[in-house]
Design an enzyme around this catalytic site. Sequence first.
Site, PDB file in Angstrom:
ATOM      1  N   ASN A  76     -48.680  39.226  47.417  1.00  0.00           N
ATOM      2  CA  ASN A  76     -47.477  40.017  47.651  1.00  0.00           C
ATOM      3  C   ASN A  76     -47.314  41.125  46.584  1.00  0.00           C
ATOM      4  OD1 ASN A  76     -44.809  40.893  47.797  1.00  0.00           O
ATOM      5  ND2 ASN A  76     -44.034  38.886  48.427  1.00  0.00           N
ATOM      6  N   HIS A 107     -33.592  33.205  40.203  1.00  0.00           N
ATOM      7  CA  HIS A 107     -34.378  32.001  39.926  1.00  0.00           C
ATOM      8  C   HIS A 107     -35.777  32.365  39.428  1.00  0.00           C
ATOM      9  CE1 HIS A 107     -34.524  33.566  43.925  1.00  0.00           C
ATOM     10  NE2 HIS A 107     -35.588  32.889  44.257  1.00  0.00           N
ATOM     11  N   ARG A 108     -36.392  33.380  40.079  1.00  0.00           N
ATOM     12  CA  ARG A 108     -37.759  33.771  39.704  1.00  0.00           C
ATOM     13  C   ARG A 108     -37.782  34.339  38.284  1.00  0.00           C
ATOM     14  NH1 ARG A 108     -39.154  34.578  44.292  1.00  0.00           N
ATOM     15  NH2 ARG A 108     -37.800  36.379  44.547  1.00  0.00           N
ATOM     16  N   ASP A 143     -43.449  29.169  43.374  1.00  0.00           N
ATOM     17  CA  ASP A 143     -43.095  28.777  44.737  1.00  0.00           C
ATOM     18  C   ASP A 143     -41.582  28.663  44.759  1.00  0.00           C
ATOM     19  OD1 ASP A 143     -44.240  28.086  47.351  1.00  0.00           O
ATOM     20  OD2 ASP A 143     -43.046  26.277  47.074  1.00  0.00           O
ATOM     21  N   SER A 144     -40.975  29.318  45.716  1.00  0.00           N
ATOM     22  CA  SER A 144     -39.521  29.355  45.675  1.00  0.00           C
ATOM     23  C   SER A 144     -38.912  29.186  47.054  1.00  0.00           C
ATOM     24  CB  SER A 144     -39.054  30.679  45.048  1.00  0.00           C
ATOM     25  OG  SER A 144     -39.558  31.751  45.780  1.00  0.00           O
ATOM     26  N   TYR A 190     -33.243  35.520  52.276  1.00  0.00           N
ATOM     27  CA  TYR A 190     -31.885  35.022  52.509  1.00  0.00           C
ATOM     28  C   TYR A 190     -30.836  35.734  51.644  1.00  0.00           C
ATOM     29  CZ  TYR A 190     -34.479  31.249  54.774  1.00  0.00           C
ATOM     30  OH  TYR A 190     -35.325  30.533  55.601  1.00  0.00           O
TER      31      TYR A 190
END
Length: 196
Positions: free
Chosen positions: A9, A175-176, A68-69, A149
Amino acid sequence: MKIVLASSNEHKVKEINEIVNKLGYDIEFILPEGKFDPVEDGNTFEANSLIKAKAAWELTKTWALADDSGLCIDSLGGKPGIYSARYETTPQKRIERVLNEMKNIENRKAHFTCAMTLINPKGEIEYACNGICEGSIAYKPSGKNGFGYDPIFLLKNSDKTMAELNDDEKNEISHRSLALQKVLNYISEAHLVENE
Ligand code: IMP
């Protein structure tokens, strides 16, 4: 220091390099060459993060980082969770499915989580951690930034959704980015690279 990011990505590697530069680390994240699409068949974010990190290490035999999220909603028992990317066929449909499932539910508490795994050139787990961003599910989408989202994720102690933040604002709380800062701290404290 170069670290292979276990992803294909371009957007993700750009976002991560922006955070790294802003914090002043002499680290560059690069994508593996060619197609990178390991089978993510773990039952947890941590397991899938490890699968991706190991796959990137197998290809490159150098430093590799994987993340991974996903979105976890309390009243849906943590769903969509590890299925966040495959909950429906398009981002729009994924949002619609969540809103539908939450239609008559009052407890809208949710969080984004990100599990990161850093593998060293010997192929060992050097460091692993999680980043969490707390919030709740809105009743309707709002905002045009971000992805996934973001338009239905209301930030804790705010009336904004994640999609109403600009890139810099999201990078401060996501979060990342929180997981990445832990990884960068580790790299700095273990003297794997000097902070500029
Ligand atoms: P990945 O593990 O980073 O590829 O994320 C898996 C899925 O979780 C994505 O396809 C999104 O649906 C969701 N997701 C992860 N992070 C975010 C975020 O920051 N905003 C919105 N959705 C996210």
